[in-house]
Design a protein around this motif. Structure first.
Motif, PDB file in Angstrom:
ATOM      1  N   TYR A 190       0.832  -1.200   0.000  1.00 46.40           N
ATOM      2  CA  TYR A 190       0.000   0.000   0.000  1.00 46.40           C
ATOM      3  C   TYR A 190       0.870   1.256   0.000  1.00 46.40           C
ATOM      4  O   TYR A 190       0.610   2.206  -0.745  1.00 46.40           O
ATOM      5  CB  TYR A 190      -0.923  -0.001   1.219  1.00 46.40           C
ATOM      6  CG  TYR A 190      -1.623   1.312   1.425  1.00 46.40           C
ATOM      7  CD1 TYR A 190      -2.647   1.728   0.576  1.00 46.40           C
ATOM      8  CD2 TYR A 190      -1.242   2.161   2.467  1.00 46.40           C
ATOM      9  CE1 TYR A 190      -3.291   2.945   0.759  1.00 46.40           C
ATOM     10  CE2 TYR A 190      -1.865   3.375   2.657  1.00 46.40           C
ATOM     11  CZ  TYR A 190      -2.885   3.766   1.798  1.00 46.40           C
ATOM     12  OH  TYR A 190      -3.502   4.981   1.975  1.00 46.40           O
TER      13      TYR A 190
ATOM     14  N   VAL B 149      -2.571  -2.162  -4.057  1.00 42.31           N
ATOM     15  CA  VAL B 149      -2.930  -3.163  -3.063  1.00 42.31           C
ATOM     16  C   VAL B 149      -4.308  -3.760  -3.355  1.00 42.31           C
ATOM     17  O   VAL B 149      -4.545  -4.957  -3.111  1.00 42.31           O
ATOM     18  CB  VAL B 149      -2.869  -2.566  -1.635  1.00 42.31           C
ATOM     19  CG1 VAL B 149      -4.054  -1.649  -1.354  1.00 42.31           C
ATOM     20  CG2 VAL B 149      -2.789  -3.676  -0.590  1.00 42.31           C
TER      21      VAL B 149
ATOM     22  N   TYR C  49      -3.664   2.736  -3.073  1.00 40.76           N
ATOM     23  CA  TYR C  49      -4.941   2.016  -3.085  1.00 40.76           C
ATOM     24  C   TYR C  49      -5.067   1.113  -4.313  1.00 40.76           C
ATOM     25  O   TYR C  49      -5.550  -0.015  -4.222  1.00 40.76           O
ATOM     26  CB  TYR C  49      -6.105   3.016  -3.091  1.00 40.76           C
ATOM     27  CG  TYR C  49      -6.288   3.786  -1.818  1.00 40.76           C
ATOM     28  CD1 TYR C  49      -6.667   3.140  -0.641  1.00 40.76           C
ATOM     29  CD2 TYR C  49      -6.094   5.166  -1.784  1.00 40.76           C
ATOM     30  CE1 TYR C  49      -6.847   3.853   0.538  1.00 40.76           C
ATOM     31  CE2 TYR C  49      -6.279   5.890  -0.611  1.00 40.76           C
ATOM     32  CZ  TYR C  49      -6.649   5.225   0.547  1.00 40.76           C
ATOM     33  OH  TYR C  49      -6.821   5.936   1.699  1.00 40.76           O
TER      34      TYR C  49
END
Length: 444
Positions: A283, A291, A288
């Protein structure tokens, strides 16, 4: 395949993140592709038929036998043979961190004992499948018990994560291979998860005891000016507190692979430079988007493997069931270790494999229900209607079925099982059967 699309999008998102933070060079896409795309694509094309693994049994068995011997030797005699030959040394692993329970943690030829253990867990389903098929083909005891080699090697990594992952993998294999046990096993699993959730502190304390941590190992450190107890086990939990500012500002594409602009307090920078959580690390690196795509890939390949193994009578139940267990176990335990290429490449290879298994052409098999006499299997008809002694007729029939299998697309294991239905199982037949399999392996 959905997994193909996801991993390609993940490759693109990593490249975008690297570009944003100035980490993109002319060869960077090739490096990213070698790490993420190459192992997955290799898994996609590795098997062409459902019984190709039969020819791999000797390779799988001997590989695990050698690895097991090397790992046990390293743990007990505290000497890594491969690294000694190659002249490799690993700082901390040569001292306290590399030893536990009075033994050396087996590292193999990878960067850390944990990576060695997870690599062996990802390979364990192959050992289980090879063992099952070796039993079907009545191969030697050594081949039928290869799972013991694989399990022993993983255990002697003496790392809590891989040991727990191995138990989960074995549990999932039993869950999928025995439909009648699924409901009680599922209830036990739910109960176990609930107990862990409500007793988090006790679990952390217990894991610390497993690692040999004592009250003397507790350190007091300061995070944001607040005194905090620190141990190796609590290190993973404290990462969220140390990196809270970087987490809040990672955005859609993260801080890039090197995370050069992530600044930590000087008092904790060196201690927490190692991010022992793949999800947090990924991350921070790729945001965003990165991951989320990785988690989506995990879910999809887990679904592929469970679906392929759900039918307990499927020829792939053991392999795909084992892979489902390994995917699940590693997914849970990557909260405490990063996705190192040492075992990550095997994970991606297996991900490509389960995506490919669904589309493999099924080789024809001798219809078992229709076989009532040797006359139903034409290649052995002549051998069974001669004046040869029974043992000689058996041997001729079995050897003759080799050409029958290849010319009609019938797997060797299916042919052997069919022959057992129509030929008396004598001591001579077993010997002839074994020589047939060995001869076929050499010929292949």
């Amino acid at each position: 395949m959905l997994s193909d699309l996801i991993i390609f999008l993940m490759f693109v998102s990593i490249c975008i993140s690297q570009t944003i933070w100035g980490g993109m060079a002319p060869l960077t896409p090739f490096d990213i592709g070698a790490q993420w795309l190459a192992p997955y694509c290799l898994g996609r094309v590795f098997l062409q038929h459902t019984d190709d693994i039969d020819d791999m049994i000797p390779v799988i068995v001997w590989m695990f036998a050698i690895v097991c011997c090397l790992d046990v030797f390293e743990a007990i005699f505290q000497k890594n043979v491969v690294n000694t030959i190659l002249g490799k040394t690993f700082g901390l692993l040569e001292t306290g961190e590399g030893y536990r329970w009075g033994m050396k943690r087996s590292q193999g030829n990878v960067g850390h004992p944990i990576f060695n253990g997870f690599q062996l867990v990802m390979l364990f389903p192959w050992a289980a499948e090879a063992s099952r098929r070796a039993k079907d083909m009545n191969m030697a005891f050594f081949y039928r018990n290869v799972t013991w080699f694989a399990g022993t090697a993983a255990f002697f990594s003496i790392s809590r994560g891989p040991q727990l992952a191995l138990l989960i993998t074995i549990g999932v294999i039993f869950f999928l291979r025995h439909p009648k046990l699924r409901l009680p096993m599922l209830c036990m699993a739910v109960t176990g998860v609930a107990l862990i959730a409500f007793g988090k502190e006790a679990v952390i304390h217990g894991l610390g005891k497993m690692a040999g941590e004592s009250e003397e190992d507790v350190r007091i450190i300061y995070i944001d000016g607040e005194a905090t107890e620190y141990t190796g086990t609590k290190h993973r939990v404290l990462l969220l507190q140390v990196y809270k500012d970087a987490i809040a500002n990672a955005g859609y594409f993260g801080w890039g692979g090197a995370m050069k602009d992530v600044v930590l307090e000087e008092s904790v920078a060196q201690r927490f430079g190692s991010i022992d959580s793949h999800y947090l690390m990924f991350y921070l690196q790729y945001g965003y988007v990165g991951v989320s795509l990785f988690i989506a890939l995990m879910i999809v390949v887990l679904y592929y493997s469970i679906r392929a193994a759900w039918n307990a009578k499927s020829s792939w139940c053991t392999l795909t069931g084992g892979l489902a267990g390994a995917f699940l176990a590693v997914a849970l335990l990557m909260t405490s270790v990063w996705f190192a290429p040492d075992y990550g490449a095997v994970w991606l290879f297996n991900a490509g494999l389960v995506a490919n298994i669904r589309s493999l052409p099924r080789q024809a098999a001798i219809p078992m229900e229709g076989i009532t006499s040797t006359a139903d299997v034409s290649p052995i008809d002549e051998a069974c209607n001669t004046d040869l002694p029974p043992a000689s007729a058996n041997r001729v029939a079995i050897q003759g079925s080799q050409s029958f299998a290849r010319s009609h697309g019938v797997s060797r294991s299916s042919t052997t099982r069919a022959l057992r239905r129509v030929i008396p199982v004598t001591q001579e037949y077993v010997a002839a059967d074994t020589s047939f399999n060995e001869h076929d392996n050499v010929s292949s």
